[in-house]
Write a protein that holds these residues in place. Structure first.
Motif, PDB file in Angstrom:
ATOM      1  N   THR A 109     -10.971 -10.430  39.571  1.00  0.00           N
ATOM      2  CA  THR A 109     -11.903  -9.311  39.734  1.00  0.00           C
ATOM      3  C   THR A 109     -13.230  -9.633  39.055  1.00  0.00           C
ATOM      4  O   THR A 109     -14.305  -9.311  39.580  1.00  0.00           O
ATOM      5  N   THR A 185     -12.442  -3.603  42.866  1.00  0.00           N
ATOM      6  CA  THR A 185     -12.362  -4.527  43.995  1.00  0.00           C
ATOM      7  C   THR A 185     -12.929  -3.900  45.265  1.00  0.00           C
ATOM      8  O   THR A 185     -13.688  -4.530  46.012  1.00  0.00           O
ATOM      9  N   ASN A 208      -6.436  -9.502  45.996  1.00  0.00           N
ATOM     10  CA  ASN A 208      -6.566  -8.461  44.976  1.00  0.00           C
ATOM     11  C   ASN A 208      -6.075  -7.111  45.487  1.00  0.00           C
ATOM     12  O   ASN A 208      -5.307  -6.409  44.814  1.00  0.00           O
TER      13      ASN A 208
END
Length: 284
Positions: A109, A185, A208
Motif C-alpha cells: 500500500t 487502496t 491488495n
C-alpha cells in the motif's frame, strides 16, 4: 456411563475443530506442493533481502502452528495446564504469522502511494496499536479462561469453557485495520485509474483489494463465531483465517516476482517490494 448434553456438545465441537484444522493442514500442504517449483525458483534466483526473510517467515510459520494444534487435537492429554501452555505457544505463532502477512500489504500500500511518508506513518501507527492491543487482550483472556478436556473417552483436544468472550476483540481490530487499508487502496485506484499504465501497478491493486476483502470477510466471521458459539466452535475459524492470509500473501508475492521476471528478466523488482517501490507507484 451417561453424559450430559453439554458433554456431548463439547465433544462434537472438539471433533469439528479437529476436522477443520486437519483440512487446513491438508490445504496448506497441497498449496505448498503446487507452488514448490515456483518457490524454489524464487528462493534460488532472488537475492537475499529483508523481504525474502519476511517471505520465508510468512510461508513456514503456519507449519509450526499445525504442529502445535494437531498435537493438541490428536494426542490424548487430560492436563489442562499443559493444554494452556501449548495454546499460548501457538498463539505466539499465530501473531507472528498475521503480523508478517499484514506487513507485506502495508508495504505494498505504501508503494501504491508513491512512498508517501505520511501514509506510511499512519499505517504503522494503526498497525502497532492493533498489535499491542491484540497481544494484551489475547493473553489476558487466555490466562483468565480455563481450559477443559472432554469427559467422553476417545475425544482428544481441549477448549476454553468460559471467560473467553473478549477474544473477538483482536478480530474487530484487524477488521478496522484492513478496512482502513482497503480504503487507502481504493482511493489510490480511483485517483490513478485513468493514468496508470504499469502492469505491476495493476497487479498490486488487484492483489491488495482481494487480500483485504478476504481479511474483512474472515475477521467478521471470527467476530460472529466468537460471540455466538460455545465450546471449541468459537475458535474454529481463528487460525484458519491466519493460514489463508499467509497463503495469499506468499502466493501473491511469488506471482508478482514471476510477472516481473517475465518483463525484465531480473530480480530487480523483488528488491523493490519492499525496499524501493516508488517505480511501481508511478503512473503514466
Amino acid at each position: 456411563m451417561e453424559y450430559s448434553a453439554g458433554d456431548i456438545a463439547a465433544a462434537w465441537s472438539l471433533k469439528t475443530y479437529t476436522y477443520i484444522y486437519t483440512s487446513a493442514a491438508t490445504f496448506w500442504t497441497y498449496d505448498y506442493a503446487c507452488s514448490l517449483h515456483q518457490e524454489l525458483t524464487f528462493l534460488i534466483q532472488s537475492r537475499w533481502t529483508k523481504v525474502k526473510g519476511l517471505y520465508i517467515l510468512t510461508r513456514y510459520m503456519p507449519f509450526l502452528l499445525f504442529v502445535g494444534h494437531l498435537y493438541l487435537n490428536f494426542i490424548p492429554d487430560d492436563n489442562p495446564d499443559k493444554c494452556q501452555m501449548i495454546n499460548n505457544i501457538c498463539s505466539c505463532f499465530s501473531l507472528i504469522s498475521v503480523i508478517c502477512s499484514e506487513c507485506f500489504f502495508i508495504i505494498r500500500t505504501y508503494a501504491l502511494w508513491n512512498n508517501n511518508k505520511f501514509v506510511l506513518a499512519a499505517m504503522l501507527t494503526a498497525f502497532l496499536a492493533v498489535v499491542a492491543a491484540s497481544v494484551g487482550v489475547l493473553f489476558t483472556a487466555t490466562a483468565n479462561a480455563p481450559f477443559e478436556t472432554s469427559t467422553i473417552s476417545g475425544i482428544t483436544g481441549c477448549y476454553q469453557s468460559a471467560g473467553s468472550d473478549e477474544l473477538f476483540v483482536p478480530f474487530i481490530l484487524l477488521f478496522a485495520l484492513e478496512l482502513g487499508l482497503i480504503s487507502l487502496t481504493l482511493i489510490r485506484a480511483i485517483q490513478s485509474w485513468r493514468t496508470a499504465r504499469n502492469p505491476l501497478y495493476d497487479v498490486l491493486l488487484k492483489h491488495n483489494i482481494f487480500y483485504y476483502a478476504c481479511g474483512l470477510f474472515f475477521s467478521m466471521a471470527n467476530v460472529l463465531t466468537s460471540l455466538l458459539l460455545q465450546y471449541a466452535y468459537n475458535a474454529m475459524l481463528q487460525d484458519f483465517q491466519l493460514i489463508i492470509l499467509a497463503i495469499l500473501a506468499t502466493r501473491m508475492h511469488l506471482h508478482l516476482w514471476h510477472v516481473d521476471q517475465q518483463r525484465h528478466g531480473s530480480d530487480a523488482f523483488m528488491l523493490i517490494p519492499l525496499s524501493d517501490v516508488s517505480s511501481v507507484g508511478h503512473t503514466g
